[in-house]
Design a protein around this motif. Sequence first.
Motif, short mmCIF file in Angstrom:
data_model
loop_
_atom_site.label_atom_id
_atom_site.label_comp_id
_atom_site.label_asym_id
_atom_site.label_seq_id
_atom_site.Cartn_x
_atom_site.Cartn_y
_atom_site.Cartn_z
N VAL B 376 29.75 42.16 44.86
CA VAL B 376 30.94 41.76 45.60
C VAL B 376 31.10 40.24 45.52
O VAL B 376 32.20 39.73 45.27
N VAL B 377 29.99 39.51 45.70
CA VAL B 377 30.06 38.05 45.63
C VAL B 377 30.59 37.61 44.27
O VAL B 377 31.38 36.67 44.15
N ALA B 378 30.17 38.32 43.21
CA ALA B 378 30.60 37.95 41.87
C ALA B 378 32.09 38.19 41.68
O ALA B 378 32.72 37.57 40.83
N MET B 379 32.65 39.11 42.46
CA MET B 379 34.06 39.46 42.26
C MET B 379 35.01 38.62 43.10
O MET B 379 36.18 38.50 42.76
N VAL B 380 34.52 38.06 44.20
CA VAL B 380 35.41 37.28 45.07
C VAL B 380 35.55 35.88 44.50
O VAL B 380 34.59 35.11 44.48
N ARG B 381 36.74 35.55 44.00
CA ARG B 381 36.89 34.32 43.23
C ARG B 381 38.13 33.55 43.66
O ARG B 381 39.01 34.07 44.33
#
Lengths: 99, 603
Positions: B376-381
Amino acid sequence: MNPTNYLVLASVLFTLGAMTVLLRRNAVIAFMGVELMLNASNLALVHLSRHHGDLQGQVLAFFVMVVAAAEVVVGLAIIVAIFKTRRSASVDDADLLKG
Amino acid sequence: MNGFVAPEVAWGALSPVLVVLGAAVLGVLVEAFAPPAARRIVQPLLALAAVAGALVAVALLWGDVERTGGTVVLGGSVVLDGPALVTQGVVALLALLSLLVLADRSRAGQGAIAPLVAAVPGSETERLARRRGLVQTEVYPLVLFATGGMLVFPAAGDLLTLFVALEVLSLPLYLLSGTARERRLLSQEASLKYFLLGAFASALLLFGIVLLYGYAGSLRYADIAAATADPSALDALLVLGAVLVLVGLLFKVGAVPFHSWTPDVYQGAPTPITGFMAACTKVAALGALLRFAYVVVPGLEWDLAPMLWAVAIVTMVGGTVVAAVQSDVKRMLAYSSIAHAGFLLTGVVALDELGVGAVLFYGLVYGVATIGAFGVVAMVRQSGPGDAGDLEATDLAQWNGLARRHPLLALAFAVFLLSFAGIPLTAGFLGKFGVFSAAVAGGAWPLALVGVLTSAAAAYFYVRVIVRMYFTGGAGTGDEAPVATADDAAATQDLAPAGGVPGGAAAAESAGGRLPVTPDARGVTTTGPSPAAAAGAPAGATTAVLDAPPAPSGAVRAAGPVRAVTSGPAAVAVGLCLVATVLVGVLPQPVLDLVGRVAVFLP
């Protein structure tokens, strides 16, 4: 010669290596400390192998040399990359990550 | 003259390892001979196929191990018993999920990995590489080599194999943590720190091995365990050696006096790699630690228990307390993973038969939630300045009101956090329940007490993030985050399109499709502040972001609107993790039975 002398020597070398890692600021020197620790272990391994009359210790010493060589490749690559970026190999300068 | 006899090798029992390492070597060849365009497709597929193959191999070996208790390979160098097989299965499953996250790319075709890792950050070479759209596909073979080491690590039956497996899993990880596309300086620094401390810890482990060899005259676990039975004048060697080996293993687990690398490396490394390290390394190291504690040194319980107890307590308390004050989501997850290492250690310290199965089950549960959370962290941009592309929005203040724009993503993250916190009906609850009951059964009730108390305290900062995502943001929250100004403007403009977001897990998991992000992402590009405008905007909007370390080019990290970006695989991985966390939480019995039946070590 007293067989424990080798172990004492290996321990002294290992401690010197550990102190180098902990006290020196230059990443290359600190890395040399790690190598000293590995080689101190090798000395003790070869001695203990002879003491026990058993080959496993010497075999492990060979593996340690190979691993140390691989570690040099990876370590120097990382240190060179960071030196090219910052023009410094001091571990004190690498202080962006904290908190 | 030649008395050499070729050893008998049970190749079948080694098949999970062989598949993964063979594919890694193949990956190096692909890297050398395939054209770049082909590599981009072949490497991820090869890696996924290899790890899936390892999973199949584990499944094929399962029945055999359950019936016979296990196989001793190569005269005891590798022991494939139940716990080793379970750990291998868990590591392979978690590696599969992290590879999915790693294979994910943003709309602009950018993954988490730098286009050219060797280029100096901010240099002309790097800009050129970015414009040409290069991709560093070497990361896939590196991940496979690390996975291979992790598969051997818990199955090591002598100290030589243990040491070599430790190095095989560590060396690729040192390199991988330096490959992040964004914030190159932080990534390189993480790599250097991880390398120096990791090499130091493995040197300590090696000296411990030397001392144990000096005591027992053999590197085999079984021989050392036998030698501990009769006291001799060399007991100091034995205790010191065991302590040094434990220090080396606890370093990999990330337990508190040996944890100093964890937050820095987890924050600096590319997020998919962080998930991989946090989940797989920890599970593999715990497998090795379990075997060492249960097979080699049970006779030293009285000597080592005080140390392990102290480490477990300090780890649980320290990880929880420091995690509560973090403002960066990756750093918070890093400290939370330290706290989880403490919970896992309570199961190891228990030295009770229940402990093995409980720790393995908790490892699975924790790993799945960790990879999901980092996915999820990798996707929130947010969009970065200039041609930097999408950058991860890791500042917790930027997560305000995420649920309004991306309900599914926020729901998944909330479930992972609740699982970390150990709330009933999530898998994390059963994991914690298992290790704490093992600790009580093993007479370590104070550890269980500390564990329950710190879990309660940890719930505070997990729930705080959930509150941020669901109940903060929008108008009237000036006290929460200065960064929210630019953010909020975008958020309010987003409200209308976000209302029409399609629901249903199927939408999130549909391969190739982005999360239901596209409508509001489009809204943002037209109505939200453009990256250039945000970079030039007065300090109000960007101060909080500026506090973060500067981007390599010296450019301001613009507080662009936060949105979810994925090309599919990461969404699939997060969806799978979500389903697994909830499913195991509601129906744990099959998994518990499966693990419990084989959780016995071969001597």
